[in-house]
Design an enzyme around this catalytic site. Structure first.
Site, short mmCIF file in Angstrom:
data_model
loop_
_atom_site.label_atom_id
_atom_site.label_comp_id
_atom_site.label_asym_id
_atom_site.label_seq_id
_atom_site.Cartn_x
_atom_site.Cartn_y
_atom_site.Cartn_z
N GLU A 176 0.74 -1.14 0.00
CA GLU A 176 -0.09 0.00 -0.04
C GLU A 176 0.83 1.28 0.12
OE1 GLU A 176 -3.51 2.13 2.68
OE2 GLU A 176 -2.91 0.11 3.13
N LYS A 196 -8.32 -1.47 1.22
CA LYS A 196 -9.42 -1.90 2.35
C LYS A 196 -10.23 -3.25 1.43
CE LYS A 196 -9.12 -0.69 6.50
NZ LYS A 196 -7.78 -1.27 6.28
#
Length: 557
Positions: free
Chosen positions: A359, A375
């Protein structure tokens, strides 16, 4: 900054070569005339030019005798060979503006040749006896690339900067890499970083610690590299008041950027032995925390809470202190097992960070800032059918899309603090990305900055994907539930260079202090969460640590 000096031997392509150096390793060299006094540098490049290597070429000659790394192109290549005792004379196959095929590092390239002279062995001797290793030849057997066996001297006969050369930046970058040998910086500097962000490699090293410089976006500022803990701003949403003890940054005296990742031939090996990792919370304990988080959500205290736990392991040192060589080997072991788009290593005197993060937190280039929260996670399947089913299930999961959307709105708000009005754009929302070990939902939000990048970074910190929403209240609840600081896990790591910056989110990350390794993992808890499934997701995220340690996690039942 890494200092590279390009010696101009009055060639017509010197500035093209300088530009190619910048493309290859992210450093624009200082150009000096062949008759100038030689300045100090980390590496010298001897350019092409007319004449013979025995001619009066004082700057190039001084570079070859300096003890510093040297890369020679055409005439520079011939000078390296001539200094070693090879013959440089009228070429058997002279070429000007014509191309040949060479094989370098197992790859085929079309390269452009401009030369009337070439390098050959002297009578009664061989290149090997002269201490020269031949790295490439043309179809007509002309030596196209060589290296000195005992000195950091590398040469190419062809012109990598020519429009007609394929892969010139790749070949020149490889030679500069070998000449500079950046991994040795980890042994000579107390601070070292190896960042592999989205297919690019950044290597940095320095001696001087610093703190994140807020308010400074000077394009001439030296690079700052380092990391922040999750608690660096006291868990105050968007606060720019940083605790100096919760950050590790350094001024980069060495800083190069390659437009590619390193292949295994460049890399260290021999990972130290690691014990079986122990998780802090059993399934029963973690599911109880999930229930408490959901109770807070039920009573309107939060919409989403990113609950985390950690696992620990110890490195078997056999009584030997752990140093940079072990950190490099640990990172290489992790990256070889878990490919990740925002991976990296940071070594400092107090802590080392070994990350396989998927990420990006935030990057900024030319006035545009970008956040890419993750997510939604599923493991990869054992078969094509199972893998496709898992990806489809994630892509269609209302619960995971809700998690992602809430964090998208959090990040949109966080970026608004530093961006021009109406400039925030959601380019992708909950897009499915498949990595070697997991499927994940990734969103991309951009905006146009009206402040300096470092201030914008902190106005969005900590990362919403690791807190929940609303951020401030969620952080307070999580601190109570988790009962211990997260440290560098859930923090960020990267670099700031003038108006440019790039920082990863420190997830899928092992943090080494002494011989102790800590690795955090967690997931977003919402009203729709099922406690056992949340623990299963934590187990998926712990897989990289299990692979690094070579043992399954203990304490889960």
């Amino acid at each position: 900054m890494t200092r590279i000096v390009l010696i101009d031997n009055h060639d017509s392509f010197t500035h093209l070569l300088a530009d190619l150096v910048d493309t290859a390793i992210g450093v624009y060299p200082t150009i000096i005339d062949r008759d100038a006094e030689l300045p100090d540098a980390d590496c010298y490049i001897i350019s092409p030019g007319p004449g013979h290597p025995a001619d009066d070429l004082p700057a190039a000659r001084a570079a070859l005798h300096s003890g510093r790394p040297v890369v020679g192109v055409c005439l520079g290549h011939q000078m390296i060979a001539h200094e070693a005792g090879a013959v440089v004379d009228v070429a058997a196959n002279p070429m000007h503006g014509l191309t040949s095929t060479i094989t370098y590092q197992g790859q085929h390239y079309e390269v452009t040749r401009y030369h009337s002279l070439d390098v050959t062995e002297p009578a009664g001797s061989t290149f090997e006896q002269l201490g020269l290793n031949i790295l490439a030849r043309a179809e007509d057997s002309t030596v196209m690339a060589l290296a000195h066996a005992t000195k950091p001297h590398y040469g190419v006969q062809f012109h990598p900067e020519s429009h007609g050369t394929q892969g010139g930046a790749t070949i020149l970058g490889d030679m500069l890499w070998k000449a500079l040998n950046p991994f040795q910086w980890a042994q000579h500097y107390p601070y070292f970083a190896w960042l592999e962000f989205e297919g690019r490699t950044t290597i940095a090293a320095g001696r001087t610690p610093t703190t994140l410089p807020l308010g400074d976006a000077s394009p001439t500022a030296a690079p700052i590299v380092g990391a922040l803990t999750y608690e660096a701003n006291g868990l105050r949403d968007g606060s720019t008041d940083l605790d100096a003890d919760q950050q590790v940054f350094f001024h980069a005296e060495q800083f190069i950027v390659l437009p590619n990742l390193l292949d295994d031939s460049h890399l260290p090996t021999a990972c130290p032995k690691i014990s079986a990792p122990q998780i802090a919370h059993s399934r029963e304990q973690y599911t109880q925390l999930v229930a408490r988080a959901q109770e807070a959500i039920t009573h309107g205290q939060s919409y989403e809470l990113c609950l985390t736990t950690k696992a620990t392991a110890t490195i078997d040192t056999d009584g030997t202190p752990i140093g940079p060589a072990e950190d490099l080997a640990l990172y290489q072991a992790l990256r070889s097992r878990v490919a990740a788009p925002m991976a990296g290593l940071l070594i400092s005197p107090t802590v080392s960070i070994i990350s396989a993060s998927p990420e990006r937190f935030i990057d900024a280039h030319d006035g545009t800032i970008r956040a890419q929260p993750i997510k939604g996670t599923r493991p990869r399947g054992a078969t094509e059918e199972e893998d496709a089913a898992l990806a489809a299930e994630l892509a269609n999961s209302a619960k995971d899309h809700a998690e992602n959307l809430m964090i998208v709105d959090v990040l949109r708000n966080d970026l608004h603090r530093s961006c021009q009005r109406h400039s925030i754009v959601v380019e992708h929302c909950a897009a499915l990305h498949s990595y070697p070990r997991v499927h994940q939902l990734v969103s991309t939000i951009t905006g146009q900055l009206h402040t300096d990048p470092a201030t914008a970074l902190m106005r969005a910190f900590p990362g919403g994907s690791m807190t929940g929403a609303p951020k401030q209240r969620s952080m307070e609840i999580l601190a109570e539930l988790e009962g211990a600081p997260r440290g560098f896990y859930s923090g960020i790591m990267g670099y700031l260079h003038g108006e440019h910056m790039d920082f990863s989110m420190l997830i899928r990350t092992a943090v080494r202090t002494g011989n102790l390794l800590e690795y955090g993992a967690g997931g977003a808890i919402t009203r729709l969460s099922k406690p056992d499934e949340e623990y299963d997701e934590v187990r998926v995220k712990l897989l990289p640590f299990e692979l690094l340690c070579g043992h399954p996690i203990r304490g889960t039942s």
